[in-house]
Design an enzyme around this catalytic site. Structure first.
Site, PDB file in Angstrom:
ATOM      1  N   HIS A 130       0.926  -1.204  -0.143  1.00  0.00           N
ATOM      2  CA  HIS A 130       0.012  -0.089  -0.019  1.00  0.00           C
ATOM      3  C   HIS A 130       0.920   1.220  -0.110  1.00  0.00           C
ATOM      4  CE1 HIS A 130      -3.416   2.386   2.562  1.00  0.00           C
ATOM      5  NE2 HIS A 130      -3.096   2.876   1.143  1.00  0.00           N
ATOM      6  N   ASN A 154      -5.254   3.375   7.366  1.00  0.00           N
ATOM      7  CA  ASN A 154      -6.581   3.856   7.062  1.00  0.00           C
ATOM      8  C   ASN A 154      -7.420   3.542   8.571  1.00  0.00           C
ATOM      9  OD1 ASN A 154      -6.647   5.153   4.938  1.00  0.00           O
ATOM     10  ND2 ASN A 154      -6.380   3.299   3.463  1.00  0.00           N
TER      11      ASN A 154
HETATM   12  N1  CAA Z   1       3.926  13.929  -7.289  1.00  0.00           N
HETATM   13  C1  CAA Z   1       5.052  14.224  -7.253  1.00  0.00           C
HETATM   14  N2  CAA Z   1       5.575  15.342  -6.365  1.00  0.00           N
HETATM   15  C2  CAA Z   1       4.809  16.043  -5.644  1.00  0.00           C
HETATM   16  C3  CAA Z   1       3.384  15.782  -5.922  1.00  0.00           C
HETATM   17  C4  CAA Z   1       2.768  14.832  -6.667  1.00  0.00           C
HETATM   18  N3  CAA Z   1       1.489  14.478  -7.069  1.00  0.00           N
HETATM   19  N4  CAA Z   1       2.813  16.759  -5.393  1.00  0.00           N
HETATM   20  C5  CAA Z   1       3.763  17.648  -4.569  1.00  0.00           C
HETATM   21  N5  CAA Z   1       4.847  17.020  -4.946  1.00  0.00           N
HETATM   22  C6  CAA Z   1       6.287  17.811  -4.311  1.00  0.00           C
HETATM   23  C7  CAA Z   1       6.484  19.210  -4.989  1.00  0.00           C
HETATM   24  O1  CAA Z   1       7.043  18.771  -6.129  1.00  0.00           O
HETATM   25  C8  CAA Z   1       7.480  19.282  -4.001  1.00  0.00           C
HETATM   26  O2  CAA Z   1       8.915  18.888  -4.371  1.00  0.00           O
HETATM   27  P1  CAA Z   1      10.051  19.868  -3.847  1.00  0.00           P
HETATM   28  O3  CAA Z   1      10.176  19.978  -2.470  1.00  0.00           O
HETATM   29  O4  CAA Z   1      11.311  18.914  -4.331  1.00  0.00           O
HETATM   30  O5  CAA Z   1      10.046  21.242  -4.687  1.00  0.00           O
HETATM   31  C9  CAA Z   1       6.998  18.700  -2.536  1.00  0.00           C
HETATM   32  O6  CAA Z   1       6.237  17.561  -2.940  1.00  0.00           O
HETATM   33  C10 CAA Z   1       6.212  19.467  -1.908  1.00  0.00           C
HETATM   34  O7  CAA Z   1       5.228  20.214  -2.734  1.00  0.00           O
HETATM   35  P2  CAA Z   1       4.350  21.559  -2.221  1.00  0.00           P
HETATM   36  O8  CAA Z   1       5.308  22.661  -2.133  1.00  0.00           O
HETATM   37  O9  CAA Z   1       3.571  22.128  -3.638  1.00  0.00           O
HETATM   38  O10 CAA Z   1       3.261  21.576  -1.529  1.00  0.00           O
HETATM   39  P3  CAA Z   1       3.158  20.927   0.042  1.00  0.00           P
HETATM   40  O11 CAA Z   1       4.608  21.220   0.746  1.00  0.00           O
HETATM   41  O12 CAA Z   1       1.944  21.263   0.434  1.00  0.00           O
HETATM   42  O13 CAA Z   1       3.400  19.358   0.000  1.00  0.00           O
HETATM   43  C11 CAA Z   1       2.088  17.264   0.054  1.00  0.00           C
HETATM   44  C12 CAA Z   1       2.338  18.635  -0.634  1.00  0.00           C
HETATM   45  C13 CAA Z   1       3.518  16.731  -0.045  1.00  0.00           C
HETATM   46  C14 CAA Z   1       1.160  16.684  -0.869  1.00  0.00           C
HETATM   47  C15 CAA Z   1       2.084  17.656   1.699  1.00  0.00           C
HETATM   48  O14 CAA Z   1       0.982  18.450   1.574  1.00  0.00           O
HETATM   49  C16 CAA Z   1       1.610  16.280   2.169  1.00  0.00           C
HETATM   50  O15 CAA Z   1       2.649  15.435   2.664  1.00  0.00           O
HETATM   51  N6  CAA Z   1       0.101  16.145   2.526  1.00  0.00           N
HETATM   52  C17 CAA Z   1      -0.267  14.990   3.151  1.00  0.00           C
HETATM   53  C18 CAA Z   1      -0.355  13.833   2.086  1.00  0.00           C
HETATM   54  C19 CAA Z   1      -0.770  12.615   2.660  1.00  0.00           C
HETATM   55  O16 CAA Z   1      -1.111  12.481   3.985  1.00  0.00           O
HETATM   56  N7  CAA Z   1      -0.868  11.364   1.913  1.00  0.00           N
HETATM   57  C20 CAA Z   1      -1.246  10.171   2.256  1.00  0.00           C
HETATM   58  C21 CAA Z   1      -2.665  10.108   2.043  1.00  0.00           C
HETATM   59  S1  CAA Z   1      -3.264   8.656   2.733  1.00  0.00           S
HETATM   60  C22 CAA Z   1      -2.987   7.621   1.450  1.00  0.00           C
HETATM   61  O17 CAA Z   1      -2.413   7.672   0.326  1.00  0.00           O
HETATM   62  C23 CAA Z   1      -3.557   6.240   1.780  1.00  0.00           C
HETATM   63  C24 CAA Z   1      -4.809   5.925   1.405  1.00  0.00           C
HETATM   64  O18 CAA Z   1      -5.106   4.636   1.260  1.00  0.00           O
HETATM   65  C25 CAA Z   1      -5.997   6.699   1.342  1.00  0.00           C
END
Ligand code: CAA
Length: 287
Positions: free
Chosen positions: A140, A190
């Protein structure tokens, strides 16, 4: 078994992310979707993201070219016959996953490991349609895959120690940290994350705070990168609801009942970022 060639089934957001990290880690990656054109679309998206890394001087042009050369779009599951490891990352639909695992079992070499990126469907039930349940496992990934450090590894009741060890070793090669969970509803991530998101929706439903109050409160008050309602929009409200239903049915406990407001948003087609509206509204660029 040395794992060198992997198949990724599903070239959407998760599948493309998995193919991205595997190719960057030096694995040969075959990508399949409903047809070759969709698989290629997934690879085109990876090419754009790799280019952004080059632009930010986070990756050399040679590393980008190497990763892209290792990514191949194929017609379908039959082209996975030489893969050592397959990760399935199609939508969260149990009937679809079971049908695809039957086909993977028929097409893949006997020693290949078949992993599913499901966020909540029991691994044991998916494994049961194959003749190799010891070699079926949950892998996952978290969204966005290239950024998030974790892979949750889930053992079905029949998954062998060898399959688990090979999967953990592969995850480490992808630069990820693993946790291992038993095959119980919601696994670890989850089981804990979704009730928190669901509770945030209840807080909104009961008028305890506004969307902004709830998100800012949790973001700044508990040091989360995104507030729970922003995260729900990011994950997809239909996915959140589906996982709450798995917890509710699987645990038989009313504490997991999905918030009626979450159900209503999904009924309205307000699915979050992907549909342009959820708890927030989004432009074409997803912002
Ligand atoms: N793909 C690749 N890289 C990405 C991306 C994507 N979709 N979205 C953001 N990034 C990268 C950016 O390019 C940036 O990279 P650098 O530092 O190298 O420049 C870095 O991530 C940070 O992005 P931003 O500055 O645009 O924005 P941010 O600081 O708000 O970070 C985030 C974005 C990483 C998504 C952050 O908000 C975060 O960690 N959010 C929580 C995400 C989370 O909890 N995910 C788990 C969800 S649960 C799940 O997936 C499981 C399930 O079963 C539901």
């Amino acid at each position: 078994m040395t794992i060198q060639s992997i198949g990724v089934l599903g070239a959407g957001q998760m599948g493309a992310g998995i193919a991205h990290v595997a190719a960057v880690a030096g694995l040969d990656v075959r990508v399949a979707d409903a047809d070759r054109a969709r698989a290629q679309q997934g690879i085109d998206g990876i090419a754009k993201r790799l280019q952004r890394l080059v632009d930010k001087e986070r990756m050399t042009p040679a590393a980008r070219d190497g990763a892209l050369a290792r990514l191949v779009a194929v017609d379908g599951i039959a082209d996975f016959k030489d893969c050592d490891f397959v990760v399935e990352a199609v939508s969260e639909n149990e009937a679809l996953k079971r049908s695809l695992f039957e086909q993977l079992d028929a097409a893949c070499k006997p020693e290949a490991i078949l992993a599913t990126n499901t966020s909540s469907i029991p691994i044991t039930r998916i494994a049961a349609v194959t003749r190799r349940p010891a070699q079926v496992i949950g892998m996952h990934f978290m969204n966005p895959v290239p950024v998030m450090k974790l892979i949750e590894v889930i053992r079905g009741i029949a998954t062998s120690d060898e399959t688990t060890a090979a999967t953990v070793a592969l995850a480490e090669r992808l630069g990820k940290v693993t946790v291992t969970a038993r095959d119980m509803p919601g696994f670890i991530i989850n089981r804990v994350l979704m009730p928190m998101i669901n509770e945030a929706v209840y807080a909104l439903y009961e008028g305890i705070g506004t969307v902004e109050d709830i998100d800012t409160g949790m973001k700044l008050g508990t040091n989360q990168p995104m507030g729970p309602l922003t995260l729900a929009d990011f994950i997809g409200l239909d996915t959140c609801l589906a996982i709450m239903n798995v917890l509710h049915t699987g645990m038989g406990d009313t504490k997991y009942r999905p918030c009626p407001l979450l159900q209503q948003y999904v009924d309205a087609g307000w699915l979050g970022r992907k549909s342009g509206r959820g708890f927030y509204t989004y432009g074409a660029d997803g912002r």
